[in-house]
Design a protein around this motif. Structure first.
Motif, PDB file in Angstrom:
ATOM      1  N   LEU A  33       4.394  -7.233 -11.689  1.00 55.26           N
ATOM      2  CA  LEU A  33       4.065  -8.328 -10.601  1.00 55.26           C
ATOM      3  C   LEU A  33       4.234  -7.531  -9.017  1.00 55.26           C
ATOM      4  O   LEU A  33       3.743  -8.117  -8.156  1.00 55.26           O
ATOM      5  N   SER A  34       5.458  -6.842  -9.114  1.00 60.49           N
ATOM      6  CA  SER A  34       5.846  -6.223  -7.716  1.00 60.49           C
ATOM      7  C   SER A  34       4.506  -5.519  -7.274  1.00 60.49           C
ATOM      8  O   SER A  34       4.179  -5.310  -6.100  1.00 60.49           O
ATOM      9  N   THR A  35       4.184  -4.511  -8.188  1.00 60.80           N
ATOM     10  CA  THR A  35       3.070  -3.569  -7.909  1.00 60.80           C
ATOM     11  C   THR A  35       1.802  -4.325  -7.175  1.00 60.80           C
ATOM     12  O   THR A  35       1.173  -4.019  -6.394  1.00 60.80           O
ATOM     13  N   SER A  71      -1.590  -6.052  -3.165  1.00 60.76           N
ATOM     14  CA  SER A  71      -2.768  -7.226  -2.291  1.00 60.76           C
ATOM     15  C   SER A  71      -2.316  -7.158  -1.026  1.00 60.76           C
ATOM     16  O   SER A  71      -3.278  -7.380  -0.082  1.00 60.76           O
ATOM     17  N   ARG A  72      -1.036  -7.082  -0.650  1.00 54.50           N
ATOM     18  CA  ARG A  72      -0.786  -6.858   0.906  1.00 54.50           C
ATOM     19  C   ARG A  72      -1.583  -5.548   1.411  1.00 54.50           C
ATOM     20  O   ARG A  72      -1.778  -5.611   2.635  1.00 54.50           O
ATOM     21  N   ALA A  73      -1.160  -4.405   0.650  1.00 51.64           N
ATOM     22  CA  ALA A  73      -1.839  -3.191   1.388  1.00 51.64           C
ATOM     23  C   ALA A  73      -3.316  -3.371   1.616  1.00 51.64           C
ATOM     24  O   ALA A  73      -3.680  -2.677   2.637  1.00 51.64           O
ATOM     25  N   VAL A 102      -9.134   6.902   6.586  1.00 50.97           N
ATOM     26  CA  VAL A 102      -9.771   6.119   5.549  1.00 50.97           C
ATOM     27  C   VAL A 102      -8.885   6.257   4.323  1.00 50.97           C
ATOM     28  O   VAL A 102      -8.772   7.271   3.875  1.00 50.97           O
ATOM     29  N   THR A 103      -8.592   5.124   3.997  1.00 50.86           N
ATOM     30  CA  THR A 103      -7.720   5.072   2.642  1.00 50.86           C
ATOM     31  C   THR A 103      -8.238   4.321   1.458  1.00 50.86           C
ATOM     32  O   THR A 103      -8.702   3.297   1.533  1.00 50.86           O
ATOM     33  N   LEU A 104      -7.913   5.115   0.320  1.00 52.37           N
ATOM     34  CA  LEU A 104      -8.222   4.289  -0.807  1.00 52.37           C
ATOM     35  C   LEU A 104      -7.047   4.134  -1.716  1.00 52.37           C
ATOM     36  O   LEU A 104      -6.177   5.215  -1.878  1.00 52.37           O
ATOM     37  N   MET A 105      -6.623   2.921  -2.256  1.00 49.51           N
ATOM     38  CA  MET A 105      -5.131   3.069  -3.071  1.00 49.51           C
ATOM     39  C   MET A 105      -5.673   2.760  -4.562  1.00 49.51           C
ATOM     40  O   MET A 105      -6.199   1.757  -4.630  1.00 49.51           O
ATOM     41  N   VAL A 106      -5.074   3.423  -5.499  1.00 52.87           N
ATOM     42  CA  VAL A 106      -5.358   3.064  -6.818  1.00 52.87           C
ATOM     43  C   VAL A 106      -3.859   2.544  -7.449  1.00 52.87           C
ATOM     44  O   VAL A 106      -2.971   3.442  -7.376  1.00 52.87           O
ATOM     45  N   ALA A 107      -4.002   1.178  -7.521  1.00 52.60           N
ATOM     46  CA  ALA A 107      -2.675   0.740  -8.076  1.00 52.60           C
ATOM     47  C   ALA A 107      -2.655   0.629  -9.500  1.00 52.60           C
ATOM     48  O   ALA A 107      -3.758   0.376 -10.204  1.00 52.60           O
ATOM     49  N   CYS A 108      -1.765   1.180 -10.147  1.00 51.72           N
ATOM     50  CA  CYS A 108      -1.578   1.429 -11.719  1.00 51.72           C
ATOM     51  C   CYS A 108      -0.603   0.491 -12.172  1.00 51.72           C
ATOM     52  O   CYS A 108       0.577   0.184 -11.641  1.00 51.72           O
ATOM     53  N   VAL A 109      -0.999  -0.064 -13.383  1.00 52.97           N
ATOM     54  CA  VAL A 109      -0.074  -1.126 -13.972  1.00 52.97           C
ATOM     55  C   VAL A 109      -0.040  -1.024 -15.402  1.00 52.97           C
ATOM     56  O   VAL A 109      -1.013  -0.637 -15.983  1.00 52.97           O
ATOM     57  N   THR A 149      -7.594   9.792   2.755  1.00 46.48           N
ATOM     58  CA  THR A 149      -6.589   9.675   1.758  1.00 46.48           C
ATOM     59  C   THR A 149      -6.693   8.909   0.337  1.00 46.48           C
ATOM     60  O   THR A 149      -7.430   7.606   0.540  1.00 46.48           O
ATOM     61  N   VAL A 150      -6.424   9.204  -0.727  1.00 49.19           N
ATOM     62  CA  VAL A 150      -6.496   8.357  -1.927  1.00 49.19           C
ATOM     63  C   VAL A 150      -4.894   8.612  -2.531  1.00 49.19           C
ATOM     64  O   VAL A 150      -4.502   9.832  -2.529  1.00 49.19           O
ATOM     65  N   PHE A 151      -4.452   7.484  -2.815  1.00 50.97           N
ATOM     66  CA  PHE A 151      -2.993   7.569  -3.257  1.00 50.97           C
ATOM     67  C   PHE A 151      -2.977   6.340  -4.307  1.00 50.97           C
ATOM     68  O   PHE A 151      -3.550   5.467  -4.493  1.00 50.97           O
ATOM     69  N   THR A 152      -2.182   6.993  -5.455  1.00 55.77           N
ATOM     70  CA  THR A 152      -1.797   5.794  -6.539  1.00 55.77           C
ATOM     71  C   THR A 152      -0.620   5.551  -6.557  1.00 55.77           C
ATOM     72  O   THR A 152       0.282   6.133  -5.758  1.00 55.77           O
ATOM     73  N   PHE A 153      -0.427   4.446  -6.993  1.00 57.17           N
ATOM     74  CA  PHE A 153       0.642   3.530  -6.727  1.00 57.17           C
ATOM     75  C   PHE A 153       1.344   2.772  -7.792  1.00 57.17           C
ATOM     76  O   PHE A 153       0.415   2.196  -8.404  1.00 57.17           O
TER      77      PHE A 153
END
Ligand code: ADP
Ligand code: MG
Length: 645
Positions: A353-355, A360-362, A335-342, A104-108
């Motif tokens: 900051l929240s993201t 970081s936790r994820a 297997v997971t990939l997270m793309v955090a966008c700011v 899984t790839v998800f953007t957040f």
């Protein structure tokens, strides 16, 4: 642009490796979008700075202390879409999907931070206007790479795709043939959470896949607000299913079931938003609340997954559709990939900051990647052995259950029996029981009505006979010494009324003891009350029916007939009276006690017998009346057979 993935701590290279042992952490890549023209026009400052390829520095305005966040890769606003695709490690996930893993790839991130842009590029400019290749997102690039990879594999591979959105907590199929309608999310042991009746479309070319993507994108809900002109209002999940058809492979049981094999899922989350900041009202506000709620549920699950005791703790994946569908990616076998966008803007710092904290936790959350096991791929012997084992276990459990029930019968057994019966079965039983009772009730009612009609008819006949009797009694008397008032008077007969004369002289006509007032010898006799009472004397109700010969009685029916008619008004009353009418009593508690003939049937037969006897006596009396006077025919003269006064 220079490549961010340097050999020293090269994130790209490390992401190219396979799953890292039994537990693999979620990989998090951070992308900082460039300042938008609006933000620049407003003179807003960027508060985010990349330090190397993995660290992001946050410098709060007003001189607060700097903060640093470390991720697998950090890409700033200067990075291109191609850089993003190359660095993020999505190709590794594609490889794993080809080997049968679930990836899984998800953007957040906050709304307007570049999630959709990262996955699919800028919003399409028209119905059939494709995104320029240079701006194409991770998804289009992965599609092209995957199809190219499949072509070079040299083994047949089947590729399929599904595309859905979660809008206001409803799952909608973006590839459905008709208008998308809400679909249920189900769970089973083999598949985990899945969407029922989701359309899974097979495709053989990149063009076909691109068409599916555009179809879904055009159907997906988006709206405009102050932070984003094309803000996604739903979470969208596009899944590619990769399977290797083999001769042994059995087709899926459920036609809507995706083929067994690897999969690669792209999740474009709707962004969290502050309703006040976006200026959302009405429907937009409802959507925002729904989005925020599901993101909160996602955050909650991630927090719990970080708990070292998580195996014992409950993860509330069921709290939202989003967490259900991401359950496998977050805490399962994926297997997971997270793309955090700011956004770099100082205005968005709290959300940024929240993201960053969330991301970081994820990345401390781990999964246990497993290639999906296909039950269809099992050799038949293995399946058979499993089946036998299950059958044995079943028998054993049944045996144990029987033993328990014999040891602890009564309430325990009853409770278990109660629990074993499902509600549907009970409902059916009640319905059958009710139907049976209704039928019985109908029979009782019709029986009661019949009985009433018959009684009424009998009563009428009794009256008729009585009338005949009286007219017979009023025939002219010849040679009778003592005329009974019954022969001359109206319906009230001389002897029908108490008191009787104690000499028991009989009326020469009707052969009953004379009433005291009409007895010629009444001077020397005492009057006798009709009832109660001398020893052996029976009350009217206790006396046998007038036409029933008493044991030892020497009286002939003719002798008795007239005296017995004295009771006809009483009998008529009894017949008409409510207490004699066979009534419908309260429903029996046990229907088995009911006679085959409905209640009241015996009363009817009694009445019929009585009426027959009555009719017989009437005709006898009529004959008698017509033959009167015949003193010799069994008629006693006064004093005969009676004790003298
Ligand atoms: P989100 O999906 O997070 O709500 P979008 O992806 O829709 O945000 O992006 C909002 C706007 O910012 C869009 O107009 C998009 O083109 C632009 N944008 C986002 N990221 C970038 C980027 N890296 N480079 C250029 N423009 C970007
Ligand atoms: Mg979006």
């Amino acid at each position: 642009m220079e490549e961010r993935g340097s050999p020293d701590g090269d994130p790209a290279r490390s992401l190219e490796q396979g799953p890292e042992g039994p537990e693999t952490p979620i990989q998090v890549v951070l992308r900082v979008r460039p300042m938008s023209t609006t933000e620049l026009r407003r003179g807003e400052q960027s508060v985010l700075h990349c330090s190397g390829t993995r660290t992001l520095q946050v410098s709060p305005p007003g001189g607060g202390p700097d903060m640093a966040f470390r991720f697998r890769a950090v890409l700033d606003g200067t990075c291109t879409q191609e850089d993003m695709f190359r660095v993020c490690g999505v190709k590794r996930l594609g490889e794993l999907a080809l080997r049968g893993f679930s990836c899984t790839v998800f953007t957040f991130g906050q709304t307007g931070s570049g999630k959709t842009y990262t996955l699919t590029g800028p919003p399409p400019q028209g119905e059939r206007v494709p995104v320029p290749p240079s701006l194409a997102g991770i998804m289009q690039r992965t599609f092209a790479w995957l199809l190219d990879r499949v072509q070079h594999l040299g083994v047949p591979v089947t590729l399929r795709a599904s595309y859905l959105e979660i809008y206001n907590e409803q799952v909608r199929d973006l590839l459905s043939l008709g208008t998308p309608r809400p679909l249920p999310v189900r769970w089973n042991k083999a598949r985990g959470f899945y969407v029922e009746q989701l359309r899974v479309v097979e495709f053989g070319s990149l063009e076909a896949l691109m068409q599916l993507l555009h179809l879904g994108l055009s159907r997906r809900r988006s709206s405009s607000h102050t932070l984003n002109q094309a803000s996604s209002r739903s979470h969208a999940l596009l899944t590619l299913y990769v399977s290797h058809p083999t001769p042994q492979q059995v087709p899926p049981v459920d036609p809507g079931e995706p083929p067994v094999g690897g999969r690669l899922c792209f999740v474009d989350l709707a962004g969290s938003e502050k309703v006040a900041a976006t200026g959302s009202r009405g429907q937009l506000m409802l959507e925002a609340n729904s989005i925020n709620r599901s993101l909160l549920a996602l955050g909650h699950c991630i927090s719990l997954l970080l708990d070292p005791q998580r195996k014992q703790s409950h993860i509330p994946f069921r709290d939202s559709k989003l967490t259900k569908l991401l359950a496998d990616s977050l805490g399962g076998r994926g297997v997971t990939l997270m793309v955090a966008c700011v956004s770099p803007s100082a205005q968005c710092l709290p959300e940024t900051l929240s993201t960053l904290r969330y991301a970081s936790r994820a990345q401390r959350v781990t999964t246990r990647p497993q290639g999906p096991k296909s039950p269809a791929a099992k050799p038949p012997q293995q399946v058979e052995a499993e089946l036998l084992q299950l059958q044995e276990e079943n028998q054993h459990l049944r045996f144990q259950l029987d033993q328990m029930q014999t040891k602890a019968p009564g309430i325990h057994g009853a409770r278990e029996a109660w629990a074993q019966r499902n509600l549907y079965g009970m409902l059916q039983e009640f319905m059958l029981e009710n139907e049976r009772l209704r039928k019985e009730m109908r029979q009782l009612r019709s029986g009661r009505d019949l009985a009433r009609a018959e009684v009424h008819f009998l009563a009428q006949q009794v009256h008729e006979l009585e009338r005949h009797l009286h007219s017979a009694c009023s025939l002219p008397q010849q040679g009778s010494a003592h005329v009974c008032p019954c022969s001359t008077g109206p319906a009230a007969s001389c002897h029908a009324l108490p008191p009787l004369c104690s000499c028991y002289h009989l009326c020469p006509l009707c052969r009953v003891p004379l009433a005291h007032w009409s007895c010629p010898w009444r001077e020397c006799c005492e009057p006798q009350a009709l009832e109660p009472k001398a020893p052996g004397h029976k009350s009217l109700s206790a006396r046998p029916a007038p036409w029933v010969p008493s044991p030892g009685s020497s009286k002939t029916p003719r002798e008795r007939c007239h005296s017995d008619w004295t009771q006809t008004p009483v009998l008529a009353e009894m017949l008409i009276g409510e207490e004699v009418v066979p009534s419908a009593p309260p429903l029996p508690t046990r229907s088995s006690n009911m006679p085959s003939m409905l209640r009241g049937g015996s009363g009817i037969s009694n009445l019929t017998q009585r009426l027959e006897a009555f009719s017989h006596q009437t005709s006898s009396s009529l004959n008698l009346g017509q033959k009167q006077p015949q003193p010799t025919e069994g008629m006693q003269s006064p004093g005969q057979g009676l004790s003298p006064c």
